[in-house]
Design a protein around this motif. Sequence first.
Motif, PDB file in Angstrom:
ATOM      1  N   ASP A   1      68.161  56.844  12.812  1.00 43.98           N
ATOM      2  CA  ASP A   1      67.401  57.279  12.056  1.00 43.98           C
ATOM      3  C   ASP A   1      67.742  57.111  10.460  1.00 43.98           C
ATOM      4  O   ASP A   1      66.865  56.725   9.725  1.00 43.98           O
ATOM      5  CB  ASP A   1      66.524  58.532  12.347  1.00 43.98           C
TER       6      ASP A   1
ATOM      7  N   ARG B   1      55.924  50.960   6.016  1.00 44.39           N
ATOM      8  CA  ARG B   1      56.859  51.858   5.886  1.00 44.39           C
ATOM      9  C   ARG B   1      56.915  52.396   4.641  1.00 44.39           C
ATOM     10  O   ARG B   1      57.538  53.570   4.295  1.00 44.39           O
ATOM     11  CB  ARG B   1      57.997  51.243   6.591  1.00 44.39           C
TER      12      ARG B   1
ATOM     13  N   TYR C   1      54.407  54.976   3.942  1.00 41.89           N
ATOM     14  CA  TYR C   1      54.682  56.121   4.612  1.00 41.89           C
ATOM     15  C   TYR C   1      55.695  56.928   4.370  1.00 41.89           C
ATOM     16  O   TYR C   1      55.747  58.142   4.453  1.00 41.89           O
ATOM     17  CB  TYR C   1      54.882  55.693   6.044  1.00 41.89           C
TER      18      TYR C   1
ATOM     19  N   SER D   1      63.077  46.516  17.799  1.00 41.55           N
ATOM     20  CA  SER D   1      63.064  47.674  17.401  1.00 41.55           C
ATOM     21  C   SER D   1      64.489  47.803  16.517  1.00 41.55           C
ATOM     22  O   SER D   1      65.244  47.063  16.904  1.00 41.55           O
ATOM     23  CB  SER D   1      63.017  48.665  18.502  1.00 41.55           C
ATOM     24  N   PRO D   2      64.518  48.536  15.367  1.00 42.11           N
ATOM     25  CA  PRO D   2      63.720  49.368  15.060  1.00 42.11           C
ATOM     26  C   PRO D   2      62.489  49.129  13.974  1.00 42.11           C
ATOM     27  O   PRO D   2      61.989  49.636  13.446  1.00 42.11           O
ATOM     28  CB  PRO D   2      64.539  50.473  14.337  1.00 42.11           C
TER      29      PRO D   2
ATOM     30  N   ILE E   1      57.106  48.575  15.082  1.00 41.81           N
ATOM     31  CA  ILE E   1      56.531  50.072  15.278  1.00 41.81           C
ATOM     32  C   ILE E   1      56.700  50.369  16.935  1.00 41.81           C
ATOM     33  O   ILE E   1      56.150  49.683  17.736  1.00 41.81           O
ATOM     34  CB  ILE E   1      55.064  50.170  15.051  1.00 41.81           C
TER      35      ILE E   1
ATOM     36  N   ASP F   1      57.004  54.551  21.212  1.00 38.65           N
ATOM     37  CA  ASP F   1      56.854  56.046  21.207  1.00 38.65           C
ATOM     38  C   ASP F   1      56.489  56.583  19.638  1.00 38.65           C
ATOM     39  O   ASP F   1      56.629  57.755  19.505  1.00 38.65           O
ATOM     40  CB  ASP F   1      58.161  56.653  21.551  1.00 38.65           C
ATOM     41  N   GLU F   2      56.284  55.655  18.736  1.00 43.61           N
ATOM     42  CA  GLU F   2      55.970  56.026  17.523  1.00 43.61           C
ATOM     43  C   GLU F   2      54.356  55.861  17.087  1.00 43.61           C
ATOM     44  O   GLU F   2      53.850  54.872  17.691  1.00 43.61           O
ATOM     45  CB  GLU F   2      56.715  54.973  16.407  1.00 43.61           C
ATOM     46  N   LYS F   3      54.016  56.931  16.435  1.00 44.43           N
ATOM     47  CA  LYS F   3      52.477  57.079  16.103  1.00 44.43           C
ATOM     48  C   LYS F   3      52.314  56.866  14.770  1.00 44.43           C
ATOM     49  O   LYS F   3      52.626  57.334  13.892  1.00 44.43           O
ATOM     50  CB  LYS F   3      51.967  58.664  16.264  1.00 44.43           C
TER      51      LYS F   3
END
Length: 483
Positions: A300, A374, A377, A468-469, A472, A475-477
């Motif tokens: 991350d 992104r 966000y 990925s990554p 999206i 498991d990503e909301k």
Amino acid sequence: MGSGTTDDGQRGGHCAGKDAGRPEAACRAALRDLLLISSVPEQGRAPSEAASSRSFFAFKLHQFISGAGHAYATLEPAGQRTVTVDGQLFLPSHPEKRLYPVHFCRECGHEYHPVRLVEEGSQRLVLPRSIDDAPPAADADDPAEGSGDERERFGFVTLHPLGDADFTFDDRDEDYPETWIEYDSGGNPRLKAYYRGARLVKLLVTPDGHVGGGARVWFIPGKFRFCLRCGHTQGGAARDRTRLASLSAEGRSSATTVLVASVLRWMHGDQSGLEQFTRKLLGFTDNRQDAALQAGHFNDFLFVSLVRAGFLGALQVAGERGLRSDEIGAAQQHALGFDRTAPEVRAEWLQEPNLKGFNLQEAEATLRQILAYRVWYDQRRGWRYTNPNLEQLGLVRVEYQGIEALAADEEEFENAHPLLKHASAEVRVNLYRELLDHLRKWMAIKSQVLDSTVLEQIVARSHSRILSPWGIGMDEKARGRAG
């Protein structure tokens, strides 16, 4: 993150000094030097052809790194109080003075102390507590979250600072957050009935915790809800530990990630002097769950850093002109190098690097939309306390086109509220900028990539086209604009 010897090293220096009859500081320094020298390869300690390339034992970083812990202070005005990092109930040199844990507003740094306000007979005491201590069972609808027993109330106290022009709180109704205020028929402000139980209480508290004399403090019942100095308001169901910062704001995962990144940067720098095949760092843990957590934290951290580096690189290319909101995705794609046609580059972000024609164009458009999403966000308010975004670091500035012309157009404000109508253009600009910043940081933005319908389509195409990554994940909301 503070650095220094650990408690074991300090105890070792103390014991060695006592046994050898030498000063503790000298013994601690000697032990530290021994550990450092022992981690150097024999060739570095005694150069010779027969010397080994191995060290006596490996360098163990955790021997020298420890967190800053928590700060504790006496309940006295600045300049008179004692501040320490040794957690005790009373100040050793003055046993009549209590020590209170210190936490800080994340916006302005003003300090707060978690306490219990206790009644013992005819006396009231302000006693320190851990910020994680929960009050006894209470009514969930009570904004002050009292215990139901008025003899013990959980909350916070903060000293009323003298000489701080920015601290204007004086328990006036208008000093509270706007959402707490309503107006009577005469237009006078007052606290809503729901919040009256959370009204602050002015106390005079002595250093031993007795109420009735000493320093002037404000008691905040229940959870920490807003800062008395800067007015920053807290919302949601976050814990007080999250709402306020301590001396060490990061956890072990964050600290380990930053340390490892620093070590790797040094290893691969020109000054390390290490052979390329020796530039490795070994990490170990005693269970798989912690290892998985740390691996996720590494991934991350690296991904967020890459996205921000791409955005910052795109802004640097744009120069003084900056980037409009509709240019962000394409500019980031170029800054990251994802507009190149080399197969090895496309393999970084495309599930099928050999895509051609319309499918490739669609995949590139989806990537640009995701990169723009992104960026929006990442500007969310307070979602990464230990890894602030580029705007919080002062590396990015957001401007609003046409705001100066609007503020200077007197015709537009002819029928506005008197305060706005008679305000100067500069005041209007500052007002609008504050409002628009607030909306933007809460994701109340009109952008195509934040529209819920468009975002659903982006997510669907991402699952089938983008690796990925960068895509999206399942498991990503994905979150669209607010409102």
